[in-house]
Design an enzyme around this catalytic site. Structure first.
Site, PDB file in Angstrom:
ATOM      1  N   ASP A   1      -3.243  -8.986   8.084  1.00 13.38           N
ATOM      2  CA  ASP A   1      -2.049  -8.815   8.903  1.00 13.38           C
ATOM      3  C   ASP A   1      -2.018  -7.430   9.534  1.00 13.38           C
ATOM      4  O   ASP A   1      -1.420  -7.232  10.596  1.00 13.38           O
ATOM      5  CB  ASP A   1      -0.783  -9.068   8.083  1.00 13.38           C
TER       6      ASP A   1
ATOM      7  N   ARG B   1      -4.835   1.473  -0.724  1.00 13.14           N
ATOM      8  CA  ARG B   1      -4.705   0.032  -0.510  1.00 13.14           C
ATOM      9  C   ARG B   1      -4.534  -0.757  -1.800  1.00 13.14           C
ATOM     10  O   ARG B   1      -5.266  -0.566  -2.768  1.00 13.14           O
ATOM     11  CB  ARG B   1      -5.937  -0.507   0.225  1.00 13.14           C
ATOM     12  N   LEU B   2      -3.548  -1.647  -1.785  1.00 13.83           N
ATOM     13  CA  LEU B   2      -3.433  -2.737  -2.743  1.00 13.83           C
ATOM     14  C   LEU B   2      -3.808  -3.991  -1.975  1.00 13.83           C
ATOM     15  O   LEU B   2      -3.054  -4.466  -1.127  1.00 13.83           O
ATOM     16  CB  LEU B   2      -2.011  -2.843  -3.291  1.00 13.83           C
ATOM     17  N   ALA B   3      -4.981  -4.523  -2.232  1.00 13.49           N
ATOM     18  CA  ALA B   3      -5.519  -5.629  -1.440  1.00 13.49           C
ATOM     19  C   ALA B   3      -4.799  -6.932  -1.785  1.00 13.49           C
ATOM     20  O   ALA B   3      -4.843  -7.384  -2.931  1.00 13.49           O
ATOM     21  CB  ALA B   3      -7.019  -5.771  -1.676  1.00 13.49           C
ATOM     22  N   VAL B   4      -4.134  -7.526  -0.809  1.00  5.71           N
ATOM     23  CA  VAL B   4      -3.394  -8.776  -0.999  1.00  5.71           C
ATOM     24  C   VAL B   4      -3.841  -9.836  -0.006  1.00  5.71           C
ATOM     25  O   VAL B   4      -4.066 -10.985  -0.361  1.00  5.71           O
ATOM     26  CB  VAL B   4      -1.868  -8.522  -0.872  1.00  5.71           C
TER      27      VAL B   4
ATOM     28  N   CYS C   1       0.832  -1.191   0.000  1.00  5.63           N
ATOM     29  CA  CYS C   1       0.000   0.000   0.000  1.00  5.63           C
ATOM     30  C   CYS C   1       0.869   1.244   0.000  1.00  5.63           C
ATOM     31  O   CYS C   1       2.093   1.173  -0.027  1.00  5.63           O
ATOM     32  CB  CYS C   1      -0.909   0.010   1.233  1.00  5.63           C
TER      33      CYS C   1
ATOM     34  N   GLY D   1       2.820  -2.989   3.452  1.00  2.00           N
ATOM     35  CA  GLY D   1       3.727  -4.126   3.490  1.00  2.00           C
ATOM     36  C   GLY D   1       3.039  -5.417   3.861  1.00  2.00           C
ATOM     37  O   GLY D   1       1.815  -5.538   3.793  1.00  2.00           O
TER      38      GLY D   1
ATOM     39  N   SER E   1      10.872 -12.152  -6.110  1.00  4.73           N
ATOM     40  CA  SER E   1      12.064 -11.762  -6.859  1.00  4.73           C
ATOM     41  C   SER E   1      13.324 -12.361  -6.234  1.00  4.73           C
ATOM     42  O   SER E   1      13.372 -12.619  -5.028  1.00  4.73           O
ATOM     43  CB  SER E   1      12.169 -10.236  -6.877  1.00  4.73           C
ATOM     44  N   GLY E   2      14.357 -12.527  -7.052  1.00  3.00           N
ATOM     45  CA  GLY E   2      15.660 -12.974  -6.559  1.00  3.00           C
ATOM     46  C   GLY E   2      16.556 -11.830  -6.147  1.00  3.00           C
ATOM     47  O   GLY E   2      17.744 -12.047  -5.865  1.00  3.00           O
TER      48      GLY E   2
END
Length: 611
Positions: free
Chosen positions: A102, A50-53, A2, A78, A377-378
């Site tokens: 969370d 918000r980016l809802a995850v 977010c 986060g 991601s690496g």
């Protein structure tokens, strides 16, 4: 993932400043395209995009809990990967939850443990808590600084935000840059706590900032610790594998589609293989994505940085682990598009970019976002396990400067001279600034009893990468990915893994004489032999000469104007480039990119430049 923003003012009634909070929060819309909210108290305003995850239906923010003594509110960005275990512990202590998010766990964790909740979190996060019971703001950032968080002191409080643009949207913040900011911009050091903009700072990685009627204070709940390593080699390899497996499993938790970034290098292949194995237990296949360029097979020329192209290795790994693999193929026109450059510079809030490597990354993330909301991601494996070639070069080991500077010092000088005119370059005194920052960084490193001089020097080099170099990459990753609403997770930044490998002796990190020996040995059974044997290659750059041709035309157009960039960059420098004939070397192409970036940044932000 977010975007957060806020304002604390002890001399104002912020319930009368809704428009200001709305404006600050709106700048974070790209980070949180799914929802937004603002909550106002007399002396505090918190904004959220918000980016809802996790818990898509619940979890709206800002989120509050009403206690007997007053309201406590959080705005959070986060992921806390251990929120399940932490929530269970809090329930046993009597807490009750209304959502599965969370965010609510972290909020109740604050109610239970105060600022010390940070010490219990595993993840990437940046959040603000307004405790109206004592009229106190608490800003907390994750240990490695994966998620950004900035603040700006005012005469009676503070402004804060996930990105500088949120702070700059408030009239109290000066839109100004001075020599110190420019030095930080071009020094390749990323000093913890610094920022480009005058009066602005970032919350330190592993840091806590508190603001109350008595003023602003800052402390750190975590710094990279030095400890003796007592495990033998087989045990160390087994522990690295166990940690990696646990980290990837935790970071796969999501209520929205997720994928991996797969270049075909060791790092991204390890993450993809572990993700494929875990999801395979549930009958799922992992999606993987790579970037490629039109005509890459024809224009690729091996050099000391890139011996091979990525695509064949990525396809081989995809087939080996059974991922649903897709290459995002980009052409020179899309990479050179001024609108894409503008989007990248806007995302980063500064003219510091990697040219086509940033614009192609933006386009890659944009394409991925059509299918997935979360990507693993690496990133950061080279810093953790010692993967860069200069780790093994005696001149870099012996240099009295940052190791990457010892290798690229001529490039570092060129970057300043082709950005700025001679007067500004002289005023910057970049060699002196870099020397001071290097000496400052070395004072932070603790030596373990009995550590040899060589082992300690390699500890220093690892520390510098984990606290300075990786910061530049993490900021780039966060800004460019969140500009399109994609959450990129970085398993190699799990603090447990970082601490364990950091304290493993260099002789063990390179036990077979190669880079990243521990990582390769811990995951050898997961990957094709070709990938295990492959020499490291950095993120790819386009080699298409037509890309350079488009840049030349854009620079010629710029020379026909009175662009403010020529107050900073000598016009003659750009004129000499555009008069050149034949193939242009990569450093000249990079110089054109930097001037165009700087011009774009000046147009977007209109900063006051103070010299």
């Amino acid at each position: 993932m977010c975007g957060i923003a806020g304002w604390v003012s002890y001399h104002r009634d912020l319930t009368q400043h809704r428009a200001d909070l709305d404006a600050m929060t709106a700048t974070m819309a790209c980070r949180g395209p799914d929802a937004g909210g603002v909550q106002l108290d007399r002396h505090a305003g918190l904004g959220h995009r918000r980016l809802a995850v996790i818990d898509v239906e619940g979890g709206s923010q800002p989120m509050s809990v009403q206690t007997d003594d007053g309201t406590v509110t959080i705005t959070y960005s986060g992921e806390a990967y251990n929120f399940g275990e932490l929530g269970g512990e809090l329930q046993r202590r009597g807490h009750r939850f209304r959502t599965r998010s969370d965010t609510e766990v972290v909020l109740h964790g604050y109610l239970e443990w105060g600022e010390a909740v940070a010490e219990r979190l595993n993840g990437m996060y940046a959040f603000a808590v307004w405790d109206s019971r004592i009229e106190k703001l608490v800003l907390i950032r994750d240990r490695l600084g994966v998620k950004p968080l900035y603040y700006y002191r005012t005469d009676d409080g503070v402004l804060f935000g996930s990105e500088p643009k949120a702070i700059l949207a408030n009239a109290l913040a000066e839109r100004a840059v001075d020599l110190e900011g420019i030095r930080e911009l071009v020094s390749f050091t990323q000093t913890p706590g610094g920022a480009l903009w005058c009066g602005m700072n970032e919350v330190l990685p592993g840091g806590v900032v508190t603001v109350d009627h008595a003023g602003l204070r800052e402390h750190r709940y975590w710094t990279l610790p030095s400890r003796p390593h007592t495990d033998d080699l087989p045990t160390t390899i087994a522990n690295v594998r166990s940690l990696l497996k646990d980290v990837v499993e935790r970071q796969l938790v999501s209520d929205v589609p997720r994928c991996t970034l797969l270049s075909g290098g060791l790092d991204s292949s390890v993450i993809t293989a572990l993700a494929a194995a875990k999801l395979g237990e549930r009958g799922e296949k992992v999606r993987s994505f790579a970037v490629d360029f039109t005509g890459r097979d024809n224009d690729f020329v091996a050099d000391e940085l890139r011996a091979t192209t990525d695509a064949p290795y990525a396809r081989e790994v995809g087939a080996h682990v059974g991922s649903l693999h897709e290459s995002v193929v980009l052409d020179h026109q899309s990479i050179a598009d001024p609108a894409v450059r503008r989007a990248v510079i806007t995302a980063r809030d500064s003219p510091l970019s990697l040219g086509d490597m940033d614009t192609s990354l933006y386009l890659l993330f944009q394409a991925i976002r059509q299918h997935s909301t979360v990507a693993l991601s690496g990133e950061s494996a080279d810093e953790v396990f010692g993967g860069y070639r200069w780790f093994f070069q005696p001149e870099a080991q012996a240099a009295a400067t940052f190791p990457w500077m010892a290798v690229f010092v001529s490039g570092a000088k060129a970057q300043v001279s082709d950005r700025f005119n001679a007067d500004i370059t002289a005023a910057l005194d970049l060699p002196g600034y870099i020397s001071a920052r290097y000496a400052e960084a070395l004072t932070e490193i603790e030596r373990v009893d009995g550590e040899s001089d060589h082992e300690f020097r390699m500890r220093e080099m690892c520390y510098l990468h984990l606290t300075r170099f990786v910061r530049m990459l993490l900021e780039r990753k966060d800004r460019v990915s969140m500009a399109v609403g994609l959450e990129v997770r970085v398993p190699f930044c799990d603090h447990r893994l970082v601490e364990y490998v950091y304290n493993t002796p260099w002789s063990m990190k390179t036990f077979d004489g190669r880079e990243k020996s521990l990582l390769r040995a811990a995951t050898a059974d997961l990957l094709p032999q070709s990938v295990l044997d492959r020499v490291k290659a950095p993120y790819p750059a386009t080699l298409d000469p037509m890309y350079t041709g488009v840049l030349l035309e854009q620079c010629k157009d710029l020379l026909l104007t009175d662009d403010p960039v020529f107050n900073l960059v000598d016009r003659e420098y750009l004129e000499n480039i555009t008069r050149a004939s034949g193939a242009l070397p990569i450093d000249v192409r990079n110089g054109m990119e930097r001037v165009l970036d700087l011009s774009t940044w000046l147009d977007i932000y209109r900063p006051e430049i103070r010299f």
